[in-house]
Scaffold this motif. Structure first.
Motif, PDB file in Angstrom:
ATOM      1  N   ARG B 237      -7.279  -7.046  -4.196  1.00 23.81           N
ATOM      2  CA  ARG B 237      -7.533  -8.251  -3.613  1.00 23.81           C
ATOM      3  C   ARG B 237      -6.376  -9.083  -3.556  1.00 23.81           C
ATOM      4  N   ARG B 238      -5.539  -8.924  -4.558  1.00 17.75           N
ATOM      5  CA  ARG B 238      -4.157  -9.908  -4.381  1.00 17.75           C
ATOM      6  C   ARG B 238      -3.080  -9.061  -3.592  1.00 17.75           C
ATOM      7  N   CYS B 239      -3.026  -7.834  -3.502  1.00 17.34           N
ATOM      8  CA  CYS B 239      -2.038  -7.002  -2.950  1.00 17.34           C
ATOM      9  C   CYS B 239      -2.197  -6.483  -1.704  1.00 17.34           C
ATOM     10  N   GLY B 240      -3.311  -6.309  -1.582  1.00 14.90           N
ATOM     11  CA  GLY B 240      -3.667  -5.495  -0.168  1.00 14.90           C
ATOM     12  C   GLY B 240      -3.990  -4.078  -0.396  1.00 14.90           C
ATOM     13  N   ALA B 241      -3.933  -3.384   0.751  1.00 10.31           N
ATOM     14  CA  ALA B 241      -3.962  -1.973   0.606  1.00 10.31           C
ATOM     15  C   ALA B 241      -2.658  -1.514   0.306  1.00 10.31           C
ATOM     16  N   VAL B 242      -2.849  -0.758  -0.931  1.00  8.59           N
ATOM     17  CA  VAL B 242      -1.643  -0.324  -1.295  1.00  8.59           C
ATOM     18  C   VAL B 242      -1.595   1.194  -1.818  1.00  8.59           C
ATOM     19  N   SER B 243      -0.735   1.987  -1.590  1.00  6.92           N
ATOM     20  CA  SER B 243      -0.910   3.498  -1.959  1.00  6.92           C
ATOM     21  C   SER B 243      -1.077   3.218  -3.508  1.00  6.92           C
ATOM     22  N   THR B 244      -2.165   4.246  -3.742  1.00  7.37           N
ATOM     23  CA  THR B 244      -2.632   4.415  -5.168  1.00  7.37           C
ATOM     24  C   THR B 244      -2.736   5.726  -5.495  1.00  7.37           C
ATOM     25  N   MET B 245      -2.433   6.110  -6.837  1.00  2.00           N
ATOM     26  CA  MET B 245      -2.491   7.386  -7.394  1.00  2.00           C
ATOM     27  C   MET B 245      -2.995   7.440  -8.635  1.00  2.00           C
ATOM     28  N   ILE B 246      -3.872   8.488  -9.109  1.00  3.17           N
ATOM     29  CA  ILE B 246      -4.134   8.710 -10.557  1.00  3.17           C
ATOM     30  C   ILE B 246      -3.216   9.303 -11.017  1.00  3.17           C
ATOM     31  N   GLU B 247      -2.874   9.087 -12.298  1.00  8.55           N
ATOM     32  CA  GLU B 247      -2.025  10.040 -13.428  1.00  8.55           C
ATOM     33  C   GLU B 247      -2.713  10.535 -14.378  1.00  8.55           C
ATOM     34  N   ARG B 248      -2.681  11.854 -14.434  1.00  9.65           N
ATOM     35  CA  ARG B 248      -3.171  12.635 -15.521  1.00  9.65           C
ATOM     36  C   ARG B 248      -2.321  13.564 -15.944  1.00  9.65           C
ATOM     37  N   ASP B 249      -1.737  13.541 -17.292  1.00 11.06           N
ATOM     38  CA  ASP B 249      -0.662  14.301 -17.934  1.00 11.06           C
ATOM     39  C   ASP B 249      -1.079  15.286 -18.925  1.00 11.06           C
ATOM     40  N   ASP B 250      -2.340  15.041 -19.336  1.00 16.77           N
ATOM     41  CA  ASP B 250      -2.722  15.831 -20.751  1.00 16.77           C
ATOM     42  C   ASP B 250      -4.342  15.997 -20.500  1.00 16.77           C
ATOM     43  N   HIS B 251      -4.768  17.196 -20.974  1.00 22.40           N
ATOM     44  CA  HIS B 251      -6.134  17.576 -20.904  1.00 22.40           C
ATOM     45  C   HIS B 251      -6.578  17.753 -19.529  1.00 22.40           C
ATOM     46  N   ILE B 252      -5.636  18.233 -18.422  1.00 28.99           N
ATOM     47  CA  ILE B 252      -6.042  18.281 -17.101  1.00 28.99           C
ATOM     48  C   ILE B 252      -7.034  18.886 -16.774  1.00 28.99           C
ATOM     49  N   PRO B 253      -7.928  18.203 -16.098  1.00 24.77           N
ATOM     50  CA  PRO B 253      -9.338  18.831 -15.602  1.00 24.77           C
ATOM     51  C   PRO B 253      -8.969  19.490 -14.130  1.00 24.77           C
ATOM     52  N   ALA B 269     -11.713   0.439  -3.305  1.00 17.80           N
ATOM     53  CA  ALA B 269     -10.698  -0.096  -2.343  1.00 17.80           C
ATOM     54  C   ALA B 269     -11.627  -0.880  -1.088  1.00 17.80           C
ATOM     55  N   ARG B 270     -12.350   0.075  -0.763  1.00 17.54           N
ATOM     56  CA  ARG B 270     -13.061  -0.312   0.560  1.00 17.54           C
ATOM     57  C   ARG B 270     -13.924  -1.654   0.425  1.00 17.54           C
ATOM     58  N   ASP B 271     -14.507  -1.692  -0.823  1.00 14.60           N
ATOM     59  CA  ASP B 271     -15.254  -2.585  -1.423  1.00 14.60           C
ATOM     60  C   ASP B 271     -14.291  -4.073  -1.514  1.00 14.60           C
ATOM     61  N   ALA B 272     -13.227  -3.651  -2.118  1.00 11.48           N
ATOM     62  CA  ALA B 272     -12.486  -4.889  -2.666  1.00 11.48           C
ATOM     63  C   ALA B 272     -11.835  -5.445  -1.279  1.00 11.48           C
ATOM     64  N   LEU B 273     -11.126  -4.514  -0.534  1.00 11.20           N
ATOM     65  CA  LEU B 273     -10.344  -4.762   0.701  1.00 11.20           C
ATOM     66  C   LEU B 273     -11.230  -5.597   1.873  1.00 11.20           C
ATOM     67  N   GLY B 274     -12.692  -4.925   1.954  1.00  9.22           N
ATOM     68  CA  GLY B 274     -13.492  -5.749   2.622  1.00  9.22           C
ATOM     69  C   GLY B 274     -13.974  -7.141   2.278  1.00  9.22           C
ATOM     70  N   ALA B 275     -14.122  -7.348   0.939  1.00 12.23           N
ATOM     71  CA  ALA B 275     -14.475  -8.606   0.564  1.00 12.23           C
ATOM     72  C   ALA B 275     -13.299  -9.551   0.780  1.00 12.23           C
ATOM     73  N   ALA B 276     -11.889  -8.917   0.401  1.00 10.57           N
ATOM     74  CA  ALA B 276     -10.589  -9.667   0.595  1.00 10.57           C
ATOM     75  C   ALA B 276     -10.418  -9.961   2.008  1.00 10.57           C
ATOM     76  N   ALA B 277     -10.586  -9.171   2.963  1.00  8.18           N
ATOM     77  CA  ALA B 277     -10.731  -9.531   4.544  1.00  8.18           C
ATOM     78  C   ALA B 277     -11.567 -10.553   4.780  1.00  8.18           C
ATOM     79  N   ALA B 278     -12.936 -10.356   4.308  1.00  9.43           N
ATOM     80  CA  ALA B 278     -13.786 -11.555   4.600  1.00  9.43           C
ATOM     81  C   ALA B 278     -13.074 -12.737   3.741  1.00  9.43           C
ATOM     82  N   GLU B 279     -12.736 -12.763   2.656  1.00  9.02           N
ATOM     83  CA  GLU B 279     -11.990 -14.338   2.252  1.00  9.02           C
ATOM     84  C   GLU B 279     -11.211 -14.651   3.021  1.00  9.02           C
ATOM     85  N   ARG B 280     -10.358 -13.779   3.773  1.00  7.21           N
ATOM     86  CA  ARG B 280      -9.044 -14.454   4.392  1.00  7.21           C
ATOM     87  C   ARG B 280      -9.852 -14.931   5.654  1.00  7.21           C
TER      88      ARG B 280
END
Lengths: 260, 296
Positions: B237-253, B269-280
């Motif tokens: 909501r604060r930064c907008g659409a930002v490239s996001t990744m999940i880090e998993r370094d151990d017990h890798i599924p 992100a869909r919900d948050a950015l949708g809400a952020a867009a509505a707020e804007r």
């Protein structure tokens, strides 16, 4: 020394040597005392480097078992700082360490297994090079064969082993039944290399090992024939030299041949 | 605009998944690779990396830059990073706001800095040097920490914001690390988040941690927890659409499990950015009542 340099030096000395000077720079809280906080870093340092050893020496780790390998890791980490930017390189001194430490030196097989695993590790990610095409040597005019010398694939490694370590290594890494450990009457010469992306190894006869070592040291084909001539007689030597060369090219050990 | 458009939702490329990534073409928008794993002469690691790179955008994430160290920058390391970047053509290069060693040693840990003016000036100068050598802005990631320095005069978020400004670098915001450090140092993670210069946040990390009751340890060996998901939504909501990744370094599924977790990030992100867009939109409408009044 700047204040930042002092703080970092003391912090690192705590992790590496257990010195306590770092405490003067830090704050704990009622909820989490400083002791606990520093313990997180100290614990992580030891376990991260031991994990790196485990990943570089999986067969040795399997042979020793969890507790003994952890003890070895702790001994090694305490006496070996990492100068490497990649943790992948940590543990290069382990074979030597196993030779020098009385506890481990009693079982010389351990150092040999470590030497073998480290060698295979360097084969695995050695530089890439395109092997000489099998037919390429056929285009060399016969008159120039004697002067041919060779450039070797960067992954080629040679090692002599007194125990049946490669067989043990194979069983340990595949989780198969371990062979009986055998101290051989005399060491066996081994060759390890990578063919495209596949790591390979095979044993060598004494004669081939000597010829290969000489050729890697720069001997040309004519010199190889002379070397083999002393062993096999003048007439048999060129054919044997050609047979060896053919096998080396087929295996992808050679990347270029040139006349001086 | 300082930052690159979002690459979407990515994962860390791990050895365990090499074959699945190439064979199954999983629904992952991009991969982050650990730089040091590929600073090798040749062989399988580089071969896999280049094949993944043919199929996906890749970002390089390092652990040995040691930008905060009082020891000189390791120019050989930087030369190798630059050579790898020339080969991989990554979307960007990141490392951590930390130090890893001095006096020629590497502790292979991401150690915290005292938040002092001295450290700030020192690190900013080094970031500028590194950016000059690599010919690009780098991203620095906030790390989890477990100790506080007596000399710290700034909060971590003040230090990060001022560093990014002085060095003109970008930020890799690790939302889990904010949360872990907030618990460990008893601050409000939203104070941190609200002080981050949003216009410099080019990437977000998500990860799991280990709960020890009175403190948390950043372990990257478990799923992202609910408070971190909530903080992530706030970050978006604060930064907008930002490239996001999940880090998993151990017990890798299995890869599918991580893709499912990534699905949660997408939905959030869909919900948050949708809400952020509505707020804007609401804010824009509220700020311009006259123009809406005269509109036909």
């Amino acid at each position: 020394m700047s204040s930042l340099a002092r703080v970092q030096s003391d912090f690192q000395d705590h992790l590496l040597r257990g010195s306590e000077a770092v405490r003067a720079h830090l704050l704990g809280t009622a909820r989490v005392p400083l002791e606990t906080r520093l313990g997180i870093y100290a614990g992580a340092y030891g376990s991260r480097l031991t994990d790196a050893l485990r990943s570089n020496y999986p067969a040795l780790a399997a042979l020793l078992g969890e507790a003994d390998f952890a003890a070895l890791g702790a001994d090694y980490v305490r006496t070996h700082d990492s100068p490497f930017f990649s943790i992948r390189n940590y543990g290069d001194g382990l074979p030597e360490f196993l030779v020098q430490q009385a506890t481990y030196a009693e079982v010389p097989l351990l150092a040999e297994l470590a030497r073998w695993e480290w060698t295979l590790g360097t084969v695995f990610d050695a530089a890439d090079a395109t092997p000489l095409a099998v037919g390429a040597l056929a285009r060399t005019p016969p008159a120039r064969w004697a002067q041919l010398s060779f450039e070797w694939h960067p992954s080629v490694r040679r090692i002599a082993l007194a125990w049946n370590v490669p067989q043990l290594w194979q069983a340990l890494t595949r989780g198969e039944e371990r062979p009986e450990l055998v101290l051989l009457p005399e060491p066996i010469e081994w060759l390890a290399w990578r063919q495209e992306l596949r790591s390979c190894f095979r044993s060598l006869s004494r004669s081939e090992a000597a010829a290969l070592d000489a050729a890697r040291a720069g001997d040309c084909f004519g010199e190889l024939c002379e070397r083999l001539g002393a062993e096999l007689g003048e007439h048999a030597a060129p054919a044997q030299a050609a047979t060896l060369l053919r096998a080396w090219v087929d295996a992808g050990l050679i990347v270029a041949a040139r006349t001086a | 605009m300082l930052i690159r458009p979002s690459l979407g939702f990515g994962l860390g490329l791990r050895v365990e998944h090499y074959e699945s990534v190439l064979a199954e073409r999983p629904p992952v928008d991009w991969f982050e690779v650990l730089t040091e794993n590929y600073l090798v002469p040749g062989g399988k690691p580089l071969d896999y990396l280049m094949r993944v790179r043919e199929r996906y955008p890749v970002a390089m994430h390092g652990v040995s830059l040691s930008i905060g160290s009082s020891a000189p920058l390791d120019r050989e390391y930087l030369r190798q990073v630059a050579a790898l970047a020339a080969r991989v053509q990554p979307e960007w290069i990141s490392d951590h706001l930390c130090w890893t060693g001095v006096a020629g040693r590497n502790t292979h840990d991401l150690l915290p800095l005292p938040y002092t003016e001295e450290a700030l000036e020192h690190v900013a100068a080094r970031v500028r040097q590194v950016q000059d050598m690599l010919g690009r802005r780098i991203l620095l990631e906030n790390v989890s920490s477990y100790v506080t320095f007596r000399d710290s005069a700034l909060t971590e978020w003040q230090f990060l914001a001022q560093l990014a400004e002085r060095a003109d670098c970008l930020i890799l915001l690790d939302v889990n690390n904010i949360y872990v450090s907030a618990v460990n140092h008893e601050f409000d993670p939203y104070d941190y988040l609200n002080a981050v210069p949003a216009e410099r946040v080019q990437q977000i990390h998500l990860a799991g941690h280990e709960d020890h009751g009175s403190y948390l340890v950043d372990t990257h060996d478990t799923a992202v927890c609910d408070p971190v998901w909530e903080l992530y939504a706030a970050a978006l909501r604060r930064c907008g659409a930002v490239s996001t990744m999940i880090e998993r370094d151990d017990h890798i599924p299995p890869l599918s499990e991580l893709c499912a977790e990534l699905g949660r990030a997408r939905a959030l992100a869909r919900d948050a950015l949708g809400a952020a867009a509505a707020e804007r939109t609401a804010a824009a409408l509220g700020a311009a009542p006259q123009s809406t009044a005269v509109a036909p």
